[in-house]
Design a protein around this motif. Structure first.
Motif, PDB file in Angstrom:
ATOM      1  N   VAL A 126       0.829  -1.205   0.000  1.00 28.97           N
ATOM      2  CA  VAL A 126       0.000   0.000   0.000  1.00 28.97           C
ATOM      3  C   VAL A 126       0.866   1.258   0.000  1.00 28.97           C
ATOM      4  N   ILE A 127       1.909   1.257   0.829  1.00 30.15           N
ATOM      5  CA  ILE A 127       2.753   2.451   0.933  1.00 30.15           C
ATOM      6  C   ILE A 127       3.504   2.713  -0.364  1.00 30.15           C
ATOM      7  N   VAL A 128       4.133   1.662  -0.926  1.00 31.77           N
ATOM      8  CA  VAL A 128       4.905   1.844  -2.160  1.00 31.77           C
ATOM      9  C   VAL A 128       4.007   2.321  -3.294  1.00 31.77           C
ATOM     10  N   ALA A 129       2.847   1.686  -3.446  1.00 28.26           N
ATOM     11  CA  ALA A 129       1.947   2.071  -4.527  1.00 28.26           C
ATOM     12  C   ALA A 129       1.351   3.455  -4.318  1.00 28.26           C
ATOM     13  N   SER A 130       1.227   3.887  -3.069  1.00 34.79           N
ATOM     14  CA  SER A 130       0.628   5.187  -2.777  1.00 34.79           C
ATOM     15  C   SER A 130       1.625   6.336  -2.865  1.00 34.79           C
ATOM     16  N   LEU A 131       2.907   6.043  -2.765  1.00 32.39           N
ATOM     17  CA  LEU A 131       3.901   7.107  -2.800  1.00 32.39           C
ATOM     18  C   LEU A 131       4.098   7.691  -4.200  1.00 32.39           C
ATOM     19  N   PHE A 132       3.891   6.902  -5.217  1.00 32.73           N
ATOM     20  CA  PHE A 132       4.130   7.375  -6.579  1.00 32.73           C
ATOM     21  C   PHE A 132       3.210   8.527  -6.975  1.00 32.73           C
ATOM     22  N   PRO A 133       1.894   8.461  -6.719  1.00 34.21           N
ATOM     23  CA  PRO A 133       1.064   9.624  -7.051  1.00 34.21           C
ATOM     24  C   PRO A 133       1.474  10.883  -6.298  1.00 34.21           C
ATOM     25  N   LEU A 134       1.965  10.717  -5.067  1.00 33.08           N
ATOM     26  CA  LEU A 134       2.393  11.884  -4.296  1.00 33.08           C
ATOM     27  C   LEU A 134       3.676  12.481  -4.860  1.00 33.08           C
ATOM     28  N   GLY A 135       4.572  11.623  -5.340  1.00 33.12           N
ATOM     29  CA  GLY A 135       5.837  12.117  -5.845  1.00 33.12           C
ATOM     30  C   GLY A 135       5.776  12.618  -7.274  1.00 33.12           C
ATOM     31  N   ILE A 136       4.934  12.017  -8.102  1.00 30.13           N
ATOM     32  CA  ILE A 136       4.869  12.383  -9.521  1.00 30.13           C
ATOM     33  C   ILE A 136       3.937  13.556  -9.760  1.00 30.13           C
ATOM     34  N   GLY A 137       2.870  13.625  -9.000  1.00 32.26           N
ATOM     35  CA  GLY A 137       1.907  14.703  -9.208  1.00 32.26           C
ATOM     36  C   GLY A 137       0.540  14.145  -9.552  1.00 32.26           C
ATOM     37  N   ALA A 138      -0.397  15.044  -9.749  1.00 37.09           N
ATOM     38  CA  ALA A 138      -1.789  14.646  -9.939  1.00 37.09           C
ATOM     39  C   ALA A 138      -2.243  14.742 -11.384  1.00 37.09           C
ATOM     40  N   GLU A 139      -1.313  14.685 -12.332  1.00 39.58           N
ATOM     41  CA  GLU A 139      -1.698  14.761 -13.742  1.00 39.58           C
ATOM     42  C   GLU A 139      -2.334  13.428 -14.141  1.00 39.58           C
ATOM     43  N   PRO A 140      -3.625  13.402 -14.485  1.00 39.51           N
ATOM     44  CA  PRO A 140      -4.349  12.134 -14.659  1.00 39.51           C
ATOM     45  C   PRO A 140      -3.768  11.227 -15.742  1.00 39.51           C
ATOM     46  N   ASN A 141      -3.419  11.780 -16.888  1.00 37.11           N
ATOM     47  CA  ASN A 141      -2.921  10.931 -17.973  1.00 37.11           C
ATOM     48  C   ASN A 141      -1.621  10.239 -17.601  1.00 37.11           C
ATOM     49  N   GLN A 142      -0.760  10.970 -16.913  1.00 38.10           N
ATOM     50  CA  GLN A 142       0.507  10.372 -16.494  1.00 38.10           C
ATOM     51  C   GLN A 142       0.290   9.268 -15.466  1.00 38.10           C
TER      52      GLN A 142
END
Length: 222
Positions: A31-47
């Motif tokens: 859960v933590i690993v999969a959840s960290l990527f949206p926080l680090g990359i940003g909220a751009e939906p297509n990406q």
């Protein structure tokens, strides 16, 4: 034969329930690993949609590998593994049952929670089924392949690092097929090819890996 499999699976599941922290650690890691990527990359939906299959599969792979070191360690420490080697039941059948119990504890929860993780990546709801099916076919292969590495590194100093070096190259095809099936479905194409290859890999792993695990355990116990 079925009685042997059932008794080994029930025993390992009971032991896992007594060590809930170990089971929870692997699931929390996913859960933590999969959840960290949206926080680090940003909220751009297509990406986020583009990276979702790969990130979820990599997190599931690492989470499954996290518990491999404990697959045979406890039985090796208390002498149970020696009794299994000397017992009347075929060792290949016993290790197949232990691999099944490992998947039920570490793999099946990932399959169940993956669609919830996919919500963070704005993945289309139509892809949830493909994602869950790819994990349902792929995570047992990870457990079976990982059990071979766990048996080979049993009792070795620094076995965790060696285990990762042994199994990670073998995990790559499963990772490519699993993530690729979701990407194909997201592109509007049929993911049947990747899913069928995952199914074939599962059949081959179920047929041959128990005997490889049994041979590796005998080598480690000598």
């Amino acid at each position: 034969m079925l009685a042997v499999v059932r008794s080994v699976v029930e025993r390992d599941l009971l032991l896992a329930l007594r060590r809930r922290s170990d089971v929870g650690t692997a699931l929390l890691f996913f859960v933590i690993v999969a959840s960290l990527f949206p926080l680090g990359i940003g909220a751009e939906p297509n990406q986020l949609r583009a990276i979702a299959p790969g990130v979820i599969w990599v997190a599931a792979l690492l989470s499954s590998m996290l518990s491999l070191g404990r697959l045979f360690a406890a039985d090796y420490a208390d002498g149970t593994l020696e009794q299994m080697l000397l017992g009347a039941a075929p060792l290949g059948l016993v290790v197949m049952a232990k691999s099944l119990a490992h998947w039920l504890v570490s793999g099946l929860p990932l399959v169940a929670i993956a669609p919830l993780i996919a919500l963070q990546y704005d993945l289309a709801p139509a892809l949830y089924g493909v994602l869950a099916l790819s994990l349902l076919l792929g995570t047992p292969v990870l457990s079976l392949i990982g059990a071979i590495g766990a048996a080979l590194t049993l009792g070795l100093r620094g076995g965790g690092v060696l285990l990762a070096l042994l199994v990670l190259p073998l995990y790559v095809p499963v990772l490519i097929l699993g993530a690729g099936s979701v990407e194909m479905a997201g592109a509007g194409l049929q993911p049947d090819g990747q899913l069928l290859l995952l199914g074939a890999a599962l059949v081959l792993a179920a047929a041959f890996s128990p005997w490889a695990i049994a041979a590796a355990l005998r080598i480690s116990m000598e």
